[in-house]
Design a protein around this motif. Structure first.
Motif: not given
Length: 677
Positions: A510-513, A539-540, A565-569
């Protein structure tokens, strides 16, 4: 004075070349006394915690100001509390590897090589020891002309601790090594007729047997004081060190100042200051000859004086000339001082922002105007308060001290943006009152290991600190589901550390959302979310820049797809893959992460092919290999050769030979290589 110590996110924004430079001597023969802090460090680590704690912070000026606090307002707070207003240190600290260190391991040589900005003839090395001093046992210097090392100072003392009786050994250790911090400046061996900008600090081999007791020394900074020209006392029978000792005894006629020339931190370097003011009376400047010897350099004025004396010409003319020079110099200095006092407040505040807290508060004694200026809230955008001990008999004292500190800084922190209370002990009521007065502009809040933090504190944080971007609550065990649920009110978090807390997966979800701008949150789970797939949380957070996956060692192919999918790492701490790493798995990950600056791998077998995959990370600045089996250790140099931006290479408990590492250090001096056996 140095400018900013470090930018907000840890990138270097100041090079700290000098904190002072004073030129003395005669008109045509001058010598500069140069004061400088560390520019760069190179570490050779085996198993010494002092090296681990020191290495990340040793660059630049001191970060905290609690060395026998000389200012009245703070002297009631004991040495267990460290206070500063410097920008935060975002460490990729080598303390990540503390769990590797096991008591009773064989310990080898432990030293740090530190590099300064300018080569000088050394006259003093001052070591800022934050606590538990006594681990530095030798200082060596590298000749700048031939790279040979020479010992400047050393002690033959060895701390003997009875391994069969830990308690008696602990009492002995506490008696020998006091807890309080100090500025340590040992008497250097002289003469040394070479310039240096590289020092090597050797640390004592210490057996870390006493659990939960910090048997290590942490250094906050190191200052090298030296001269641009070779200086010798006029009395050839006396060394420069002995001359400084004699001057020191004029101020401090006590035996302890023979072994530590800056035992009185408030009046540190008075002997060098006195020497500078009376330089011609005590010292001469030497000149290098082609045959390798040194002779005294003579000024034109001295030659003129001798010629005039030889011709029986009155010296009154010379005296009048010298007097005129002194009057002119004094006039110029007064003019400069008058210009400083005439500067508008806005300009002075810009200057004052670059001062540390101790220096800032000492300006209280200058005049009323400076007393008012140092209270300006614009100087206190950051406040860092760390407590080293808060248990047993010290708990109540620490809480009372923190109450006083909150009261003292409340009127000054109107524009507070960063608050770091790591390990601090306080009453929640005092903390909440401070937030009510000073917390509405907070963007960064660190409360790691604060046992005082509970649900009421989080409720106040969620209602007052609505602009928070960073929140650290690691090891805060006093918070339950109700307290964590308050964090759902925040919507701008970009960094969240809930390591080893009792948060449950639903609450974290819920916090990450509600905070989908998250760039980093700590994925090292507590018991409540240990069995939850990390990728459910990832994913969030489409903008994640840092991923920590130490505890997740069963990543599926579907999980790998989520990670790609995490292109900014920028930084990734990978889990313990099945041995060896699947080539396809690593290739899919590394080829998707083009911006990677840090890669950490642990408990794997690193094949030649996987090594080549790592060299594709052209933006890599730091590579950490922990408990990694290297199939071909001699080929690891390809990382150093093909990753042009690499700055640090960590080899922790890897099968690597010291000779090979030393060879790399010679060939790739721009890379700091850390090893732990």
């Amino acid at each position: 004075m140095a400018s900013n110590y470090q930018s907000l996110f840890g990138e270097s924004c100041g090079r700290y070349p000098y904190i002072g430079r004073k030129s003395v001597g005669e008109e045509d023969i001058r010598v500069d006394f140069i004061y400088q802090f560390v520019k760069k460090r190179h570490v050779k680590i085996h198993s010494n915690l002092s090296v681990f704690h020191t290495a990340p912070d040793i660059i630049g000026p001191p970060k905290f100001s609690n060395y026998e606090e000389p200012f009245q307002k703070l002297n009631r707070w004991n040495n267990d509390i460290e206070i500063s207003i410097t920008p935060w240190q975002y460490e990729e600290s080598m303390t990540e590897y503390h769990s590797i260190l096991s008591p009773g391991r064989p310990i080898g040589n432990n030293y740090i090589d530190i590099e300064f900005h300018e080569a000088v003839y050394p006259i003093r090395v001052s070591i800022y020891e934050m606590y538990n001093h006594g681990d530095v046992i030798q200082i060596s210097a590298q000749d700048d002309s031939n790279n040979e090392w020479f010992k400047l100072w050393g002690t033959d003392y060895k701390s003997e601790i009875d391994s069969n009786n830990e308690w008696s050994g602990l009492k002995l250790w506490r008696r020998i090594v006091p807890l309080k911090s100090r500025l340590f400046s040992p008497p250097l061996s002289h003469p040394r007729d070479f310039k240096t900008k590289m020092l090597r600090l050797f640390f004592k081999d210490r057996n870390t047997r006493f659990f939960e007791i910090p048997l290590y020394t942490k250094l906050n900074a190191v200052m090298l004081i030296g001269t641009s020209e070779l200086v010798r006392p006029r009395n050839y029978e006396k060394s420069l060190t002995n001359l400084l000792k004699d001057i020191n005894c004029m101020y401090f006629p006590r035996h302890e100042y023979i072994h530590n020339l800056t035992a009185d931190f408030k009046n540190a370097h008075l002997d060098i200051d006195y020497l500078q003011r009376h330089f011609s009376e005590y010292c001469i400047i030497m000149e290098y000859c082609r045959d390798g010897s040194y002779i005294r350099r003579v000024s034109k004025e001295s030659i003129l004086r001798e010629n005039l004396m030889h011709k029986n010409v009155s010296l009154e003319v010379i005296r009048h000339l010298n007097c005129a020079k002194r009057i002119k110099l004094s006039s110029d200095e007064s003019k400069e001082l008058s210009h400083i006092s005439e500067l508008p407040d806005e300009i002075l505040l810009i200057i004052l922002k670059n001062l540390d807290l101790k220096t800032l508060l000492c300006l209280n004694y200058v005049n009323r105007r400076f007393n008012d200026l140092i209270r300006d809230p614009r100087l206190y955008a950051r406040l860092n308060i760390h407590t080293r001990r808060s248990s047993g008999e010290h708990f109540d004292m620490a809480r009372r001290n923190m109450s006083n500190i909150f009261c003292y800084f409340t009127s000054r922190c109107k524009y507070l943006q960063q608050l770091d209370l790591t390990r601090s002990t306080f009453s929640v009521e005092d903390f909440n009152n401070f937030l009510n007065n000073c917390g509405r502009r907070l963007t960064h809040l660190r409360l790691g290991r604060c046992r005082s933090i509970n649900n009421l504190a989080l409720l106040e944080i969620s209602e007052i600190c609505v602009n928070l971007k960073e929140l650290n609550l690691d090891y805060c065990f006093g918070i339950d589901d109700e307290g964590f649920s308050y964090l759902e009110k925040l919507s701008g978090l970009e960094y969240l550390n809930l390591r080893d807390t009792h948060i449950k997966d639903e609450c974290l979800y819920n916090i990450l959302q509600k905070n989908q701008r998250m760039r980093e949150f700590n994925f090292e789970p507590g018991i409540c979310i240990r069995n939850t797939a990390a990728t459910q949380f990832i994913k969030l957070c489409p903008n994640l820049e840092v991923i920590r996956l130490h505890e997740y060692n069963n990543l599926t192919s579907q999980d790998i797809n989520v990670l790609t999918d995490c292109k900014n790492l920028r930084k990734v701490y990978l889990p313990e893959f099945q041995l060896p790493i699947a080539d396809d798995c690593l290739h899919r990950l590394l080829s998707s992460w083009q911006r990677l600056e840090l890669v950490a791998l642990s408990c794997i077998v690193l094949t030649d092919h996987n090594l080549k995959l790592l060299t594709q990370c052209k933006n890599l600045k730091q590579l950490q290999l922990c408990w990694v089996k290297l199939v071909a250790p001699d080929k690891c140099f390809t990382i150093l050769e093909q990753c042009p931006k690499l700055q640090e290479f960590h080899l922790i408990c890897c099968n690597i030979d010291d000779c090979l590492v030393n060879e790399w250090k010679e060939r790739y001096p721009h890379v700091s290589i850390y090893t732990l056996e």
